[in-house]
Scaffold this motif. Structure first.
Motif, mmCIF file in Angstrom:
data_model
loop_
_atom_site.group_PDB
_atom_site.id
_atom_site.type_symbol
_atom_site.label_atom_id
_atom_site.label_comp_id
_atom_site.label_asym_id
_atom_site.label_seq_id
_atom_site.Cartn_x
_atom_site.Cartn_y
_atom_site.Cartn_z
ATOM 1 N N ARG A 63 29.615 -94.004 -32.160
ATOM 2 C CA ARG A 63 28.899 -95.244 -31.927
ATOM 3 C C ARG A 63 27.423 -94.931 -31.727
ATOM 4 O O ARG A 63 27.054 -93.788 -31.442
ATOM 5 N N HIS A 95 33.812 -103.577 -35.456
ATOM 6 C CA HIS A 95 32.683 -103.396 -36.366
ATOM 7 C C HIS A 95 32.645 -104.509 -37.408
ATOM 8 O O HIS A 95 31.593 -105.115 -37.642
ATOM 9 N N GLN A 98 32.375 -108.133 -35.242
ATOM 10 C CA GLN A 98 31.253 -108.397 -34.346
ATOM 11 C C GLN A 98 29.936 -107.804 -34.822
ATOM 12 O O GLN A 98 28.885 -108.429 -34.679
ATOM 13 N N VAL A 99 29.970 -106.593 -35.382
ATOM 14 C CA VAL A 99 28.731 -105.923 -35.763
ATOM 15 C C VAL A 99 28.173 -106.482 -37.066
ATOM 16 O O VAL A 99 26.997 -106.842 -37.146
#
Length: 232
Positions: A63, A95, A98-99
């Motif tokens: 991360r 990932h 949300q990312v």
């Protein structure tokens, strides 16, 4: 890629490190995963229904620190596999959802996520042996030279090559290149008149207090023995 698939629809297609893919590429992935086909800018449609698609990624094992921007490991060698698998799957899901805000991609991939464990000591030794045998085979076929590694030197070399499990099998090859291939190449270039059947023996691999690793290579031809210590 599309022209290659049209020529032969029965293919294995590998996409490496998909977390680095541009948004436009992710859109293409979605079309392939959703419809099993891809239409290019000329309106030509290519069907991927007979292909096996493999996506590789380091998602879930590392991360980015929000404060420093540096990459850090989430899991480590020795982590129980069930814990490692759950951690990686959870972070991969986060990932996509949300990312990058692409939950639909994760939905298309579904449960087809295979989490690989760190290599074990046994597997690391097998990789080491395979790569050493490959070097021996290349010397035999390409130069008609015999490479032999004495038992003590093999144990020392194995220890250096498998010390760091973070880099996996690729890391073993990198250390092997530094501590075996490069010293071996220097010795062979320095030796004169290496005829077919010459035996090259690695007798010692030693780490000095300074951290420097010396590999001793001995070239044997007939009754002549010339030895040299080369830095690895």
């Amino acid at each position: 890629m599309t022209s290659a698939v049209r020529e032969n629809p029965f293919r294995v297609i590998l996409f490496d490190e998909i977390e680095k893919a541009d948004k436009g590429i992710l859109d293409k992935f979605l079309q392939v995963l959703e419809d099993g086909r891809l239409t290019d800018g000329q309106g030509v449609t290519t069907y991927f229904s007979e292909c096996v698609l493999i996506f590789t990624s380091n998602l879930g094992v590392q991360r980015t620190d929000p404060e420093t921007g540096e990459r850090e490991w989430i899991v480590a060698p020795g982590t129980p596999y069930k814990e490692l698998e759950a951690t990686v799957r959870d972070n991969v899901k986060k990932h996509f959802e949300q990312v990058i805000g692409r939950p639909e991609l994760m939905n298309r991939i579904g449960g087809n996520v295979v989490v690989f464990d760190f290599i074990s000591d046994d597997v690391a030794e097998q990789i080491f042996d395979l790569q050493v045998r490959n070097i021996q085979r290349q010397l035999a076929h390409g130069h008609r030279l015999v490479l032999r590694i004495e038992d003590k030197a093999r144990r020392e070399l194995l220890e250096y090559c498998t010390r760091d499990k973070w880099n996996g099998g690729r890391g073993i090859g990198m250390v092997l290149e530094t501590h075996l291939i490069n010293p071996l190449a220097r010795e062979l270039f320095a030796a004169s008149d290496l005829g077919p059947g010459t035996t090259v023996v690695v007798t010692e691999v030693h780490e000095a207090d300074s951290g420097r690793v010396d590999t001793k290579v001995v070239v044997r031809k007939g009754d002549t023995v010339d030895g040299a210590t080369r830095q690895g």
